[in-house]
Design a protein around this motif. Structure first.
Motif, PDB file in Angstrom:
ATOM      1  N   GLU A 169     127.862  27.994  45.561  1.00  0.00           N
ATOM      2  CA  GLU A 169     127.971  27.553  46.941  1.00  0.00           C
ATOM      3  C   GLU A 169     126.664  27.863  47.676  1.00  0.00           C
ATOM      4  OE1 GLU A 169     130.370  25.826  48.483  1.00  0.00           O
ATOM      5  OE2 GLU A 169     131.358  25.625  46.542  1.00  0.00           O
ATOM      6  N   CYS A 170     126.451  27.217  48.784  1.00  0.00           N
ATOM      7  CA  CYS A 170     125.176  27.338  49.480  1.00  0.00           C
ATOM      8  C   CYS A 170     125.143  28.584  50.371  1.00  0.00           C
ATOM      9  CB  CYS A 170     124.915  26.083  50.310  1.00  0.00           C
ATOM     10  SG  CYS A 170     126.331  25.493  51.260  1.00  0.00           S
ATOM     11  N   PRO A 171     123.917  29.135  50.514  1.00  0.00           N
ATOM     12  CA  PRO A 171     122.652  28.773  49.876  1.00  0.00           C
ATOM     13  C   PRO A 171     122.502  29.404  48.498  1.00  0.00           C
ATOM     14  CG  PRO A 171     122.288  30.515  51.469  1.00  0.00           C
ATOM     15  CD  PRO A 171     123.746  30.168  51.552  1.00  0.00           C
ATOM     16  N   LEU A 172     121.501  28.946  47.743  1.00  0.00           N
ATOM     17  CA  LEU A 172     121.283  29.458  46.392  1.00  0.00           C
ATOM     18  C   LEU A 172     120.914  30.923  46.412  1.00  0.00           C
ATOM     19  CD1 LEU A 172     120.871  28.939  43.318  1.00  0.00           C
ATOM     20  CD2 LEU A 172     118.499  28.339  43.856  1.00  0.00           C
ATOM     21  N   ALA A 173     119.981  31.310  47.263  1.00  0.00           N
ATOM     22  CA  ALA A 173     119.540  32.691  47.400  1.00  0.00           C
ATOM     23  C   ALA A 173     118.862  32.819  48.752  1.00  0.00           C
ATOM     24  CB  ALA A 173     118.592  33.092  46.264  1.00  0.00           C
ATOM     25  N   MET A 174     118.595  34.063  49.152  1.00  0.00           N
ATOM     26  CA  MET A 174     118.108  34.324  50.503  1.00  0.00           C
ATOM     27  C   MET A 174     116.624  34.645  50.571  1.00  0.00           C
ATOM     28  SD  MET A 174     121.050  33.814  51.798  1.00  0.00           S
ATOM     29  CE  MET A 174     120.921  34.228  53.536  1.00  0.00           C
ATOM     30  N   GLU A 175     115.941  34.774  49.437  1.00  0.00           N
ATOM     31  CA  GLU A 175     114.537  35.174  49.425  1.00  0.00           C
ATOM     32  C   GLU A 175     113.738  34.256  48.507  1.00  0.00           C
ATOM     33  OE1 GLU A 175     114.165  39.311  48.433  1.00  0.00           O
ATOM     34  OE2 GLU A 175     116.119  39.774  49.326  1.00  0.00           O
ATOM     35  N   LEU A 176     112.470  34.036  48.843  1.00  0.00           N
ATOM     36  CA  LEU A 176     111.619  33.172  48.022  1.00  0.00           C
ATOM     37  C   LEU A 176     111.462  33.709  46.612  1.00  0.00           C
ATOM     38  CD1 LEU A 176     108.621  31.851  50.139  1.00  0.00           C
ATOM     39  CD2 LEU A 176     110.651  30.623  49.347  1.00  0.00           C
ATOM     40  N   GLY A 177     111.258  35.011  46.486  1.00  0.00           N
ATOM     41  CA  GLY A 177     111.113  35.584  45.156  1.00  0.00           C
ATOM     42  C   GLY A 177     112.337  35.353  44.297  1.00  0.00           C
ATOM     43  N   GLN A 178     113.512  35.420  44.903  1.00  0.00           N
ATOM     44  CA  GLN A 178     114.742  35.156  44.168  1.00  0.00           C
ATOM     45  C   GLN A 178     114.822  33.692  43.733  1.00  0.00           C
ATOM     46  OE1 GLN A 178     117.761  36.402  46.933  1.00  0.00           O
ATOM     47  NE2 GLN A 178     117.619  38.559  46.336  1.00  0.00           N
ATOM     48  N   LEU A 179     114.410  32.786  44.610  1.00  0.00           N
ATOM     49  CA  LEU A 179     114.436  31.361  44.256  1.00  0.00           C
ATOM     50  C   LEU A 179     113.527  31.097  43.058  1.00  0.00           C
ATOM     51  CD1 LEU A 179     114.337  29.771  47.832  1.00  0.00           C
ATOM     52  CD2 LEU A 179     116.327  30.047  46.338  1.00  0.00           C
ATOM     53  N   TRP A 180     112.321  31.668  43.076  1.00  0.00           N
ATOM     54  CA  TRP A 180     111.414  31.486  41.943  1.00  0.00           C
ATOM     55  C   TRP A 180     112.000  32.085  40.664  1.00  0.00           C
ATOM     56  CZ3 TRP A 180     108.026  28.117  40.995  1.00  0.00           C
ATOM     57  CH2 TRP A 180     107.148  27.637  41.969  1.00  0.00           C
ATOM     58  N   GLU A 181     112.648  33.234  40.785  1.00  0.00           N
ATOM     59  CA  GLU A 181     113.207  33.849  39.574  1.00  0.00           C
ATOM     60  C   GLU A 181     114.327  32.998  38.985  1.00  0.00           C
ATOM     61  OE1 GLU A 181     114.927  38.093  37.864  1.00  0.00           O
ATOM     62  OE2 GLU A 181     113.929  38.014  39.819  1.00  0.00           O
ATOM     63  N   LEU A 182     115.125  32.365  39.833  1.00  0.00           N
ATOM     64  CA  LEU A 182     116.180  31.493  39.316  1.00  0.00           C
ATOM     65  C   LEU A 182     115.595  30.246  38.661  1.00  0.00           C
ATOM     66  CD1 LEU A 182     118.897  31.816  42.098  1.00  0.00           C
ATOM     67  CD2 LEU A 182     118.850  32.898  39.851  1.00  0.00           C
ATOM     68  N   VAL A 183     114.516  29.708  39.233  1.00  0.00           N
ATOM     69  CA  VAL A 183     113.831  28.580  38.592  1.00  0.00           C
ATOM     70  C   VAL A 183     113.341  28.996  37.205  1.00  0.00           C
ATOM     71  CG1 VAL A 183     111.770  27.120  38.680  1.00  0.00           C
ATOM     72  CG2 VAL A 183     113.188  27.401  40.721  1.00  0.00           C
ATOM     73  N   ASP A 184     112.667  30.138  37.142  1.00  0.00           N
ATOM     74  CA  ASP A 184     112.128  30.602  35.861  1.00  0.00           C
ATOM     75  C   ASP A 184     113.245  30.910  34.862  1.00  0.00           C
ATOM     76  OD1 ASP A 184     109.581  30.357  36.867  1.00  0.00           O
ATOM     77  OD2 ASP A 184     109.353  32.483  37.352  1.00  0.00           O
ATOM     78  N   THR A 185     114.336  31.488  35.341  1.00  0.00           N
ATOM     79  CA  THR A 185     115.444  31.818  34.447  1.00  0.00           C
ATOM     80  C   THR A 185     116.097  30.558  33.900  1.00  0.00           C
ATOM     81  OG1 THR A 185     115.863  33.866  35.671  1.00  0.00           O
ATOM     82  CG2 THR A 185     117.628  33.066  34.260  1.00  0.00           C
ATOM     83  N   SER A 186     116.231  29.546  34.736  1.00  0.00           N
ATOM     84  CA  SER A 186     116.792  28.280  34.263  1.00  0.00           C
ATOM     85  C   SER A 186     115.926  27.680  33.161  1.00  0.00           C
ATOM     86  CB  SER A 186     116.921  27.294  35.435  1.00  0.00           C
ATOM     87  OG  SER A 186     117.415  26.042  35.021  1.00  0.00           O
TER      88      SER A 186
END
Length: 468
Positions: A169-186
């Protein structure tokens, strides 16, 4: 989810403590800045440069084909408790595991599963981190996350590390670093991580999307999306949000904490990450007065909410510019009287659509400077809405349409309609709008989560009907 194990504090107690402290959040992570020292924080945080890609992209990667999709649900409160009904109504889907720290909620959801004729699901109710055990199950293909925002990042990361596709559910995450980590993990795990943005599947949104792609609006110029919803009563209702977790974000961030309902559909219209990209955002915000005024009128003396200091703008307005020069306006307002609206506006060289109420003006058929009837364009409905004209569930059926399409993609081995790059882009305004307001509206760079692949056109929500 709010029940504690004997060894650790509950999520609810942690959030109450955070609210009393008036904690702040920075672009790069939790800043720990209290209400009194927030003014001394840097006003123009540096956005980290794009990290190098270590693994192959997930853009255009299909799911593995499977006859039955086995689902585990984490979080069975208001949202999760509603969505399980839709999962059980979908063809080729089996609910195999449920997680919530409130055992009564998990048991009630399990009763729905058995009433639907499916085997009893496994229950995970032993504290805040029992979701990890659900994610480790070998018989789960997809994890659905519907918990307080604080947990989205950790739960999505855990699911992918355990080899599961995940939708949140939205939002994906609350911090830019977290968003990048989820991209990298995917990319590293080869698992999809998706923002389950139901508004992308609204009937009007999907009709406008198809019309835009067919050129009816001409060259696209601007759009707008919003989340304008009076949540004052609900945010002070301890039963609806299971405590103060959502209200407490109003003590931490100044900007748009819930951008995806408005951003997602307009990004789809403009093929963001599929031929265009969002490059910068500038946000201004009004004073934060609404929640304190509501508390004054409705909350008794001694209520814990009196310890809270609200900083979230009653109205935040963001302008997003794309690589092609288009402009997207985002608005967020949940603390004042206002009828519900997502704005949902799209304008181009041949005309404009505006929602709430739905109306349209297109040339050359309209020349009298009066809005036209959007209902006259029903032939442009997406095939999903033609196939499911009266879908079950809430939000006008868009929840069902979204889950039906996602599960269809998983069963048939198709590429999902949106991916982790879309999820990260749509959620990036959460930290960046806060940073922009603190910097007096200064533009903030929106990272290119695709690492340069945005310029390549590819399919999205405007999908072709597959052969079953």
């Amino acid at each position: 989810m709010n029940e504690a194990t004997p060894q650790q504090p509950s999520r609810r107690s942690v959030l109450w403590t955070a609210g009393a402290a008036g904690a702040g959040i920075g672009v790069g992570g939790m800043s720990g800045i209290g209400a009194q020292s927030a003014a001394a924080a840097p006003t123009a945080p540096t956005v980290p440069s794009t990290p190098p890609r270590r693994d192959a992209t997930m853009a255009g990667v299909p799911f593995e084909r499977r006859g039955t999709v086995r689902v585990g649900l984490v979080g069975l409160g208001q949202r999760g408790g509603e969505m399980i009904d839709l999962f059980l109504a979908l063809p080729g889907v089996r609910v195999v595991a449920l997680c919530d720290t409130v055992r009564a909620k998990a048991a009630a959801a399990a009763a729905k599963v058995t009433s639907a004729g499916q085997p009893a699901p496994a229950l995970y109710t032993k504290g805040d981190h029992d979701f990890e055990n659900l994610c480790e199950r070998a018989d789960v293909d997809f994890v659905f996350v519907a918990t307080p925002w604080d947990w989205h990042f950790e739960m999505c990361r855990t699911a992918m590390r355990c080899g599961k596709h995940v939708g949140v559910e939205c939002p994906l995450a609350m911090e830019l670093g977290q968003l990048w980590e989820l991209v990298d993990t995917s990319e590293r795990t080869r698992r999809h991580c998706m923002q389950l943005e139901n508004c992308c599947y609204g009937r009007n949104e999907m009709r406008v999307l198809r019309m835009a792609h067919a050129g009816l609006f001409g060259e696209l110029l601007h759009g707008a999306g919003a989340y304008i919803h009076d949540l004052r009563q609900l945010m002070f209702d301890p039963g609806y949000y299971e405590g103060p977790w959502r209200r407490l974000w109003h003590t931490r961030l100044k900007g748009d904490v819930y951008p995806t309902h408005g951003f997602g559909p307009v990004a789809n219209y403009m093929d963001v990450n599929r031929g265009d990209r969002a490059v910068r955002i500038s946000t201004v915000g009004s004073p934060a007065l609404g929640l304190a005024a509501y508390r004054e009128q409705h909350m008794p003396a001694g209520d814990p909410s009196w310890k809270e200091s609200y900083v979230e703008s009653d109205m935040s307005i963001s302008l997003v510019q794309t690589a092609k020069g288009r402009v997207i306006r985002l608005e967020h307002a949940v603390s004042n009287p206002h009828p519900y609206s997502r704005l949902n506006i799209l304008g181009g060289t041949k005309g404009v659509f505006e929602d709430y109420p739905a109306r349209i003006y297109l040339e050359p058929e309209m020349t009298d400077d009066r809005w036209g009837d959007f209902g006259a364009y029903a032939q442009w409905d997406h095939w999903l809405w033609k196939e499911h004209s009266n879908p079950p569930g809430g939000h006008g059926g868009m929840d069902y349409i979204m889950l039906y399409r996602l599960m269809q993609c998983m069963r048939l081995g198709l590429v999902p309609d949106f991916d982790v790059y879309d999820a990260a882009t749509w959620s990036a305004p959460v930290p960046l709008s806060h940073a922009s307001i603190k910097a007096k509206g200064a533009p903030q760079e929106i990272p290119d989560f695709t690492r340069g692949l945005w310029a390549k056109a590819r399919p999205g929500v405007d999908s072709a009907k597959p052969a079953e």
